[in-house]
Design a protein around this motif. Structure first.
Motif, PDB file in Angstrom:
ATOM      1  N   GLN A   1       0.868  -1.099   0.121  1.00 35.93           N
ATOM      2  CA  GLN A   1      -0.165   0.010  -0.053  1.00 35.93           C
ATOM      3  C   GLN A   1       0.749   0.985   0.016  1.00 35.93           C
ATOM      4  OE1 GLN A   1      -3.017  -0.234  -0.465  1.00 35.93           O
ATOM      5  NE2 GLN A   1      -3.633  -2.079   0.483  1.00 35.93           N
ATOM      6  N   PRO A   2       0.489   2.351  -0.377  1.00 36.97           N
ATOM      7  CA  PRO A   2       1.319   3.440  -0.710  1.00 36.97           C
ATOM      8  C   PRO A   2       1.258   4.310   0.537  1.00 36.97           C
ATOM      9  CG  PRO A   2      -0.731   3.984  -1.598  1.00 36.97           C
ATOM     10  CD  PRO A   2      -0.940   2.439  -1.418  1.00 36.97           C
ATOM     11  N   VAL A   3       2.204   5.314   0.654  1.00 38.46           N
ATOM     12  CA  VAL A   3       2.166   6.180   1.851  1.00 38.46           C
ATOM     13  C   VAL A   3       1.084   7.169   1.646  1.00 38.46           C
ATOM     14  CG1 VAL A   3       3.492   7.987   2.781  1.00 38.46           C
ATOM     15  CG2 VAL A   3       4.689   6.129   1.984  1.00 38.46           C
ATOM     16  N   VAL A   4       0.330   7.536   2.720  1.00 37.67           N
ATOM     17  CA  VAL A   4      -0.856   8.349   2.723  1.00 37.67           C
ATOM     18  C   VAL A   4      -0.591   9.713   3.670  1.00 37.67           C
ATOM     19  CG1 VAL A   4      -3.024   8.701   3.415  1.00 37.67           C
ATOM     20  CG2 VAL A   4      -2.454   6.510   2.504  1.00 37.67           C
ATOM     21  N   LEU A   5      -0.496  10.661   3.050  1.00 41.18           N
ATOM     22  CA  LEU A   5      -0.297  12.002   3.625  1.00 41.18           C
ATOM     23  C   LEU A   5      -1.688  12.195   4.321  1.00 41.18           C
ATOM     24  CD1 LEU A   5       1.072  14.293   4.573  1.00 41.18           C
ATOM     25  CD2 LEU A   5       1.183  15.272   2.234  1.00 41.18           C
ATOM     26  N   LEU A   6      -1.771  12.275   5.510  1.00 45.68           N
ATOM     27  CA  LEU A   6      -2.990  12.503   5.936  1.00 45.68           C
ATOM     28  C   LEU A   6      -2.921  13.817   6.981  1.00 45.68           C
ATOM     29  CD1 LEU A   6      -5.805  11.835   7.254  1.00 45.68           C
ATOM     30  CD2 LEU A   6      -4.399  10.521   9.009  1.00 45.68           C
ATOM     31  N   VAL A   7      -3.906  14.865   6.310  1.00 44.45           N
ATOM     32  CA  VAL A   7      -3.787  16.215   6.632  1.00 44.45           C
ATOM     33  C   VAL A   7      -5.322  16.618   7.561  1.00 44.45           C
ATOM     34  CG1 VAL A   7      -3.357  18.746   6.153  1.00 44.45           C
ATOM     35  CG2 VAL A   7      -2.554  16.803   4.610  1.00 44.45           C
ATOM     36  N   GLU A   8      -4.883  16.721   8.839  1.00 49.47           N
ATOM     37  CA  GLU A   8      -6.290  16.813   9.716  1.00 49.47           C
ATOM     38  C   GLU A   8      -5.932  17.668  10.823  1.00 49.47           C
ATOM     39  OE1 GLU A   8      -9.251  17.168  11.233  1.00 49.47           O
ATOM     40  OE2 GLU A   8      -9.610  15.615   9.931  1.00 49.47           O
ATOM     41  N   ASP A   9      -6.615  18.759  11.102  1.00 46.10           N
ATOM     42  CA  ASP A   9      -6.086  19.671  12.286  1.00 46.10           C
ATOM     43  C   ASP A   9      -6.550  18.989  13.749  1.00 46.10           C
ATOM     44  OD1 ASP A   9      -8.473  22.153  12.639  1.00 46.10           O
ATOM     45  OD2 ASP A   9      -8.663  20.596  11.541  1.00 46.10           O
ATOM     46  N   ASP A  10      -7.755  18.359  13.562  1.00 48.13           N
ATOM     47  CA  ASP A  10      -8.153  17.680  14.996  1.00 48.13           C
ATOM     48  C   ASP A  10      -7.442  16.554  15.419  1.00 48.13           C
ATOM     49  OD1 ASP A  10     -10.037  15.884  16.582  1.00 48.13           O
ATOM     50  OD2 ASP A  10     -11.546  17.562  16.209  1.00 48.13           O
ATOM     51  N   GLY A  11      -6.876  16.698  16.494  1.00 50.47           N
ATOM     52  CA  GLY A  11      -6.139  15.709  16.948  1.00 50.47           C
ATOM     53  C   GLY A  11      -6.579  14.239  17.209  1.00 50.47           C
ATOM     54  N   LEU A  12      -7.886  14.235  17.599  1.00 47.44           N
ATOM     55  CA  LEU A  12      -8.437  13.007  17.599  1.00 47.44           C
ATOM     56  C   LEU A  12      -9.012  12.427  16.471  1.00 47.44           C
ATOM     57  CD1 LEU A  12      -9.717  10.998  19.727  1.00 47.44           C
ATOM     58  CD2 LEU A  12     -11.827  12.365  19.656  1.00 47.44           C
ATOM     59  N   LEU A  13      -9.373  12.948  15.585  1.00 46.88           N
ATOM     60  CA  LEU A  13      -9.635  12.593  14.368  1.00 46.88           C
ATOM     61  C   LEU A  13      -8.433  12.107  13.384  1.00 46.88           C
ATOM     62  CD1 LEU A  13     -12.589  15.203  13.038  1.00 46.88           C
ATOM     63  CD2 LEU A  13     -12.840  12.764  13.966  1.00 46.88           C
ATOM     64  N   LEU A  14      -7.354  12.930  13.585  1.00 47.13           N
ATOM     65  CA  LEU A  14      -6.161  12.559  12.911  1.00 47.13           C
ATOM     66  C   LEU A  14      -5.615  11.380  13.468  1.00 47.13           C
ATOM     67  CD1 LEU A  14      -3.626  13.615  11.249  1.00 47.13           C
ATOM     68  CD2 LEU A  14      -2.699  14.549  13.464  1.00 47.13           C
ATOM     69  N   MET A  15      -5.666  10.852  14.946  1.00 45.69           N
ATOM     70  CA  MET A  15      -5.367   9.747  15.334  1.00 45.69           C
ATOM     71  C   MET A  15      -6.196   8.454  15.061  1.00 45.69           C
ATOM     72  SD  MET A  15      -4.632   8.908  19.513  1.00 45.69           S
ATOM     73  CE  MET A  15      -6.318   9.125  19.834  1.00 45.69           C
ATOM     74  N   GLU A  16      -7.469   9.037  14.935  1.00 43.11           N
ATOM     75  CA  GLU A  16      -8.433   7.604  14.552  1.00 43.11           C
ATOM     76  C   GLU A  16      -8.154   7.439  12.906  1.00 43.11           C
ATOM     77  OE1 GLU A  16     -12.316   9.265  15.474  1.00 43.11           O
ATOM     78  OE2 GLU A  16     -12.061   8.511  17.415  1.00 43.11           O
ATOM     79  N   ALA A  17      -8.270   8.524  12.189  1.00 42.18           N
ATOM     80  CA  ALA A  17      -7.978   8.228  10.593  1.00 42.18           C
ATOM     81  C   ALA A  17      -6.670   7.509  10.634  1.00 42.18           C
ATOM     82  CB  ALA A  17      -8.042   9.198  10.061  1.00 42.18           C
ATOM     83  N   SER A  18      -5.485   7.834  11.052  1.00 42.30           N
ATOM     84  CA  SER A  18      -4.089   7.261  11.194  1.00 42.30           C
ATOM     85  C   SER A  18      -4.351   5.907  11.375  1.00 42.30           C
ATOM     86  CB  SER A  18      -3.095   8.118  11.830  1.00 42.30           C
ATOM     87  OG  SER A  18      -2.050   7.674  11.805  1.00 42.30           O
ATOM     88  N   ASP A  19      -4.702   5.490  12.588  1.00 38.50           N
ATOM     89  CA  ASP A  19      -4.906   4.272  13.023  1.00 38.50           C
ATOM     90  C   ASP A  19      -5.604   3.198  12.033  1.00 38.50           C
ATOM     91  OD1 ASP A  19      -3.471   4.971  15.234  1.00 38.50           O
ATOM     92  OD2 ASP A  19      -5.180   4.834  16.791  1.00 38.50           O
ATOM     93  N   THR A  20      -6.918   3.841  11.558  1.00 38.67           N
ATOM     94  CA  THR A  20      -7.550   3.023  10.548  1.00 38.67           C
ATOM     95  C   THR A  20      -6.722   2.667   9.194  1.00 38.67           C
ATOM     96  OG1 THR A  20      -9.797   3.883  11.497  1.00 38.67           O
ATOM     97  CG2 THR A  20      -9.521   3.184   9.151  1.00 38.67           C
ATOM     98  N   LEU A  21      -6.092   3.524   8.956  1.00 40.07           N
ATOM     99  CA  LEU A  21      -5.200   3.759   7.729  1.00 40.07           C
ATOM    100  C   LEU A  21      -4.038   2.556   7.930  1.00 40.07           C
ATOM    101  CD1 LEU A  21      -5.559   7.005   5.975  1.00 40.07           C
ATOM    102  CD2 LEU A  21      -6.849   5.140   5.506  1.00 40.07           C
ATOM    103  N   ALA A  22      -3.364   2.635   9.133  1.00 37.11           N
ATOM    104  CA  ALA A  22      -2.216   1.904   9.426  1.00 37.11           C
ATOM    105  C   ALA A  22      -2.675   0.463   9.542  1.00 37.11           C
ATOM    106  CB  ALA A  22      -1.647   2.179  10.597  1.00 37.11           C
ATOM    107  N   ASP A  23      -3.922   0.141  10.332  1.00 33.61           N
ATOM    108  CA  ASP A  23      -4.597  -1.318  10.450  1.00 33.61           C
ATOM    109  C   ASP A  23      -4.811  -1.763   9.179  1.00 33.61           C
ATOM    110  OD1 ASP A  23      -4.162  -0.987  13.245  1.00 33.61           O
ATOM    111  OD2 ASP A  23      -6.461  -0.571  13.396  1.00 33.61           O
ATOM    112  N   ALA A  24      -4.995  -0.902   8.081  1.00 34.10           N
ATOM    113  CA  ALA A  24      -5.428  -1.436   6.886  1.00 34.10           C
ATOM    114  C   ALA A  24      -4.310  -1.703   5.823  1.00 34.10           C
ATOM    115  CB  ALA A  24      -6.211  -0.377   6.039  1.00 34.10           C
ATOM    116  N   GLY A  25      -2.943  -1.618   6.363  1.00 35.17           N
ATOM    117  CA  GLY A  25      -1.528  -1.500   5.796  1.00 35.17           C
ATOM    118  C   GLY A  25      -1.155  -0.517   5.077  1.00 35.17           C
ATOM    119  N   PHE A  26      -1.723   0.553   5.298  1.00 38.98           N
ATOM    120  CA  PHE A  26      -1.114   1.913   4.697  1.00 38.98           C
ATOM    121  C   PHE A  26       0.010   2.292   5.731  1.00 38.98           C
ATOM    122  CE2 PHE A  26      -5.268   1.953   2.785  1.00 38.98           C
ATOM    123  CZ  PHE A  26      -5.081   2.264   1.248  1.00 38.98           C
ATOM    124  N   THR A  27       1.082   2.902   4.976  1.00 36.86           N
ATOM    125  CA  THR A  27       2.017   3.971   5.760  1.00 36.86           C
ATOM    126  C   THR A  27       1.381   5.214   5.669  1.00 36.86           C
ATOM    127  OG1 THR A  27       3.799   2.458   5.036  1.00 36.86           O
ATOM    128  CG2 THR A  27       4.210   4.661   5.991  1.00 36.86           C
TER     129      THR A  27
END
Length: 127
Positions: free
Chosen positions: A7-33
């Motif tokens: 899976q490719p590297v995803v650049l995740l841009v989010e100013d809300d810390g909780l949403l950033l963490m949740e999306a980052s964890d979701t994508l990492a769990d799915a195999g994305f960097t």
């Protein structure tokens, strides 16, 4: 275990810390960097310093930085046309000139499965 393409590297841009963490964890769990940025200016620095970013996922409303997510999406589409862009927002839907050609939009709140499915489709399309 089956052989799946990396899976490719995803650049995740989010100013809300909780949403950033949740999306980052979701994508990492799915195999994305995942590479995180809290506003557009940080995201641009990442893009200027890395050549392995395969997908941009950006929120729209970001009070910090010099631009919102729509402006970032258009800039990335112009400067790095090979990088697919996914825009997310809880502030309504994009207007006719907000999104660059080929970009996708997901309204917040989104289901994690929708996010992963959309990004995987982007990866297949861009490959």
């Amino acid at each position: 275990m089956t052989d799946t393409p990396e899976q490719p590297v995803v650049l995740l841009v989010e100013d809300d810390g909780l949403l950033l963490m949740e999306a980052s964890d979701t994508l990492a769990d799915a195999g994305f960097t995942v590479v995180e940025a809290t506003h557009a200016d940080k995201a641009l620095k990442v893009l200027e310093n890395r050549d392995d970013v395969g997908v941009l996922m950006t929120d729209v409303d970001m009070p910090q930085g010099s631009m919102d997510g729509f402006a970032l999406a258009r800039l990335v589409a112009d400067r790095w046309p090979r990088i697919p862009v996914l825009v997310v927002s809880g502030m309504g839907t994009p207007g006719p000139n907000d999104m660059p050609d080929g970009a996708r939009f997901i309204p917040k709140p989104y289901e994690p499965t929708t996010l992963v499915r959309t990004l995987r489709a982007f990866v297949r399309r861009a490959a």
